[in-house]
Design an enzyme around this catalytic site. Structure first.
Site, mmCIF file in Angstrom:
data_model
loop_
_atom_site.group_PDB
_atom_site.id
_atom_site.type_symbol
_atom_site.label_atom_id
_atom_site.label_comp_id
_atom_site.label_asym_id
_atom_site.label_seq_id
_atom_site.Cartn_x
_atom_site.Cartn_y
_atom_site.Cartn_z
ATOM 1 N N LYS A 122 0.831 -1.224 0.000
ATOM 2 C CA LYS A 122 0.000 0.000 0.000
ATOM 3 C C LYS A 122 0.852 1.255 0.000
ATOM 4 O O LYS A 122 0.457 2.293 -0.544
ATOM 5 C CB LYS A 122 -0.972 0.004 1.184
ATOM 6 C CG LYS A 122 -2.280 -0.704 0.861
ATOM 7 C CD LYS A 122 -2.037 -2.137 0.564
ATOM 8 C CE LYS A 122 -2.892 -2.907 -0.303
ATOM 9 N NZ LYS A 122 -2.595 -4.340 -0.316
ATOM 10 N N ALA A 173 8.778 -23.425 15.384
ATOM 11 C CA ALA A 173 8.097 -24.336 16.305
ATOM 12 C C ALA A 173 7.553 -25.556 15.564
ATOM 13 O O ALA A 173 7.092 -25.447 14.418
ATOM 14 C CB ALA A 173 6.952 -23.602 16.985
ATOM 15 N N GLY A 206 -1.115 -13.901 -13.199
ATOM 16 C CA GLY A 206 -2.139 -13.948 -12.153
ATOM 17 C C GLY A 206 -2.868 -12.620 -12.035
ATOM 18 O O GLY A 206 -2.253 -11.604 -11.711
ATOM 19 N N TYR A 237 -5.922 -10.051 -6.772
ATOM 20 C CA TYR A 237 -5.664 -8.703 -6.250
ATOM 21 C C TYR A 237 -4.172 -8.408 -6.088
ATOM 22 O O TYR A 237 -3.731 -7.279 -6.345
ATOM 23 C CB TYR A 237 -6.461 -8.432 -4.972
ATOM 24 C CG TYR A 237 -5.862 -8.957 -3.684
ATOM 25 C CD1 TYR A 237 -5.028 -8.155 -2.909
ATOM 26 C CD2 TYR A 237 -6.117 -10.246 -3.236
ATOM 27 C CE1 TYR A 237 -4.477 -8.625 -1.727
ATOM 28 C CE2 TYR A 237 -5.577 -10.713 -2.053
ATOM 29 C CZ TYR A 237 -4.751 -9.906 -1.308
ATOM 30 O OH TYR A 237 -4.203 -10.369 -0.146
ATOM 31 N N GLU A 243 -4.027 -14.026 -17.215
ATOM 32 C CA GLU A 243 -4.930 -14.645 -16.239
ATOM 33 C C GLU A 243 -5.561 -15.894 -16.858
ATOM 34 O O GLU A 243 -6.038 -15.871 -17.984
ATOM 35 C CB GLU A 243 -6.013 -13.615 -15.830
ATOM 36 C CG GLU A 243 -7.224 -14.173 -15.092
ATOM 37 C CD GLU A 243 -6.863 -14.914 -13.790
ATOM 38 O OE1 GLU A 243 -6.097 -14.376 -12.978
ATOM 39 O OE2 GLU A 243 -7.357 -16.054 -13.626
ATOM 40 N N ALA A 250 2.125 -14.308 -9.395
ATOM 41 C CA ALA A 250 1.207 -14.015 -8.278
ATOM 42 C C ALA A 250 -0.036 -14.879 -8.478
ATOM 43 O O ALA A 250 -1.084 -14.404 -8.916
ATOM 44 C CB ALA A 250 0.850 -12.525 -8.269
ATOM 45 N N ALA A 292 -5.777 -10.128 6.354
ATOM 46 C CA ALA A 292 -5.219 -9.796 7.664
ATOM 47 C C ALA A 292 -6.318 -9.532 8.706
ATOM 48 O O ALA A 292 -6.230 -9.999 9.847
ATOM 49 C CB ALA A 292 -4.329 -8.559 7.530
ATOM 50 N N HIS A 336 -22.782 15.667 3.182
ATOM 51 C CA HIS A 336 -22.709 16.134 1.797
ATOM 52 C C HIS A 336 -21.597 17.157 1.676
ATOM 53 O O HIS A 336 -21.448 17.991 2.568
ATOM 54 C CB HIS A 336 -24.047 16.779 1.418
ATOM 55 C CG HIS A 336 -24.041 17.331 0.034
ATOM 56 N ND1 HIS A 336 -24.084 16.531 -1.084
ATOM 57 C CD2 HIS A 336 -23.981 18.615 -0.413
ATOM 58 C CE1 HIS A 336 -24.057 17.308 -2.166
ATOM 59 N NE2 HIS A 336 -24.000 18.565 -1.786
#
Ligand code: FAD
Length: 479
Positions: free
Chosen positions: A57, A120, A187, A190, A210, A276, A327, A451
């Site tokens: 972003k 772990a 891809g 998004y 795509e 992607a 997320a 408005h």
């Protein structure tokens, strides 16, 4: 601590410090639990903060600032030649990531959460072995626990045709290793779209390929169409119904074979390829077989509405359980798991998980989509309001877009809202709240919207759905 030789005991252990894990750790600590958080990376915050939501972003915002500056001439503003200094942009983005990951470390420290570095793996139903990161010893060797929350997230899917080739995935692309002259983005989901727009904004000639007949296959077509019209002006080419069947190193960069649905093949040259094509859950190397915890056919961990696995003291959240890999969904599940452990009444019973695509214009939706309603045979009433009929959109010079409200035809309960337009990422929360609170079309209509704002289009779309709009023509009366 002696590296790798100690065994710690705790009430709650959380594995993974993404927006699922770190939020779970904080909430559990705030509810009075003793918490250890295990994370294998140096930084906290997971994919989202380090190589996902946040850096993407920051980059998108920067290229939009440049784009808007170039477009400003239509308001009578001339800013001359707009250039992007990639080194400065990289430094800005890294600075944002560092601030936020450092902030997470501070939050955990103040809550008294112990952070253990290492990988772990279950060695028993109440014990995790902690393996050292490649270059360091782990802080402890094992952790015994009463409750465990798994939040190990997801990793990229490889494109078989590009396996072993030095192509980029989103994590590399976000570091802007270079600005390739010709970039192929494989891809049209998004992540591909957002990264494609970043590189187009930096000056690359971007082609998107795509497999499906449409970009953003999960979103409604009327919303996607508006965005694609704009993306088509920034991308060199958008190929749908096409798949990449070969990627080879060539003198120029990569020779890529693209196969159309009818079988026709084409070879094209690109300087770089960015893959992607989705993400897969990190569930294969946790020792789940040791404790008899199975996976579903998508390799996700099955959980109930309290985030409990079939082993009641082990919980799973985020990208490793069903639902969209987002997320905010991980963070909500995190709170549920921590609260259930603290014996509070909690369940993941949300009616809507909002989704946002940070393209230009942005796309956002919450609740049922029009396509889902059709596929499930659910009868709905839909009101659409075009942004060109809105004062604020005119003042911004951004009339591309629409907002639609999807409601139950009998009760008028709002079931879903879809949006495409400038800044709609900030508006979808109102729609999500409306769905969550069981609002009706009338509730949206009588709520006073300030408005002139784009948010008025939510109220206007509800009016269209109810049959008495003010700013577009009402439906024709029959008879
Ligand atoms: P993650 O964030 O993946 O965190 C898991 C953590 O667990 C990692 O730090 C990992 O190192 C650690 N880990 C894994 N296994 C172990 C182990 N065995 N031991 C110790 N530690 C371990 N989502 C949005 O909502 N909005 C967006 O705008 C958005 N943009 C994105 C852009 C990109 C380019 C990408 C890749 C993703 C984006 N996402 C976005 C998705 C979002 O990042 C994920 O849904 C989210 O990070 C999932 O959170 P999580 O806590 O489940 O896992």
């Amino acid at each position: 601590m002696v590296m790798g030789s100690l065994k710690e005991e705790t009430e709650v252990v959380v594995v993974g410090a993404g927006p699922g894990g770190y939020v779970a750790a904080i909430r559990a600590a705030d509810l009075g639990k003793e918490v250890i958080l295990v994370e294998e990376r140096e930084k906290l915050g997971g994919v989202c903060l380090i190589e996902g939501c946040i850096p993407s972003k920051a980059l998108i915002n920067a290229v939009e600032v440049a784009h808007n500056a170039r477009e400003a001439a239509r308001f009578g503003i001339s800013v001359g030649d707009v250039r992007i200094d990639v080194d400065k942009l990289r430094a800005f983005t890294q600075g944002v990531v560092d601030n936020l990951t450092g902030g997470v470390a501070g939050l955990l420290k103040r809550r008294g959460v112990t952070v253990v570095r290492g990988r772990a793996r279950f060695s028993g139903p109440n014990e995790l072995r902690i393996e050292a990161p490649a270059d360091k010893g782990a802080d402890v060797g094992a952790i015994g626990f009463r409750h465990c929350i798994l939040a190990t997230g997801s990793c990229i899917n490889e494109l078989p045709a590009a396996y072993d080739q030095p192509v980029w995935h989103s994590a590399q692309a976000l570091t802007i290793p270079s600005v390739p002259e010709r970039l192929l983005v494989v891809g049209g989901g998004y992540i591909g779209l957002e990264m494609g727009l970043v590189y187009a904004g930096l000056g690359s000639r971007v082609t998107m390929v795509e497999f499906f007949p449409r970009l953003l296959i999960g979103a409604d077509e009327d919303l996607v169409d508006v965005m694609v019209r704009s993306a088509a002006k920034r991308f060199e080419d958008i190929l749908v119904d096409s798949k990449v069947t070969g990627v080879e190193k060539s003198a120029a960069g990569f020779a890529v074979t693209i196969e159309k649905q009818d079988g026709a093949k084409e070879r094209r040259e690109y300087d770089q390829v960015l893959v992607a094509i989705g993400r897969r859950p990190n569930t294969s190397d946790l020792g789940l077989e040791t404790i008899g915890l199975g996976l579903d056919e998508q390799r996700l961990i099955p959980v109930d509405e309290r985030q409990r696995t079939k082993i009641p003291h082990i919980y799973a959240i985020g990208d490793i359980v069903r639902g969209p890999q987002l997320a905010h969904k991980a963070s909500r599940e995190a709170k549920v798991a921590a609260e259930v452990i603290a014996e509070e009444e909690a369940a993941f019973d949300n009616r809507a998980i909002p989704a946002v695509v940070f393209t230009d214009p942005e796309i956002a939706w919450a609740g049922i989509t029009e396509r889902e309603a059709q596929e499930l045979g659910i009868e709905v009433r839909i009101g659409r309001f075009p942004l060109h009929a809105l004062g604020r959109a005119q003042t911004l010079g951004r009339t591309d877009g629409l907002i639609k409200v999807i409601a139950d035809p009998k009760t008028h309960l709002v079931r879903g809202v879809g949006m495409v337009g400038v800044g709609v990422s900030e508006l979808i929360s109102e729609a999500t709240l409306a769905i969550e609170m069981g609002a009706t079309l009338e509730d949206l209509m009588v709520t006073i919207h300030p408005h002139p704002t784009i948010s008025e289009a939510i109220m206007e779309a509800a009016e269209v759905a109810a049959g008495h709009p003010v700013h577009v023509n009402p439906p024709k009366k029959r008879g």
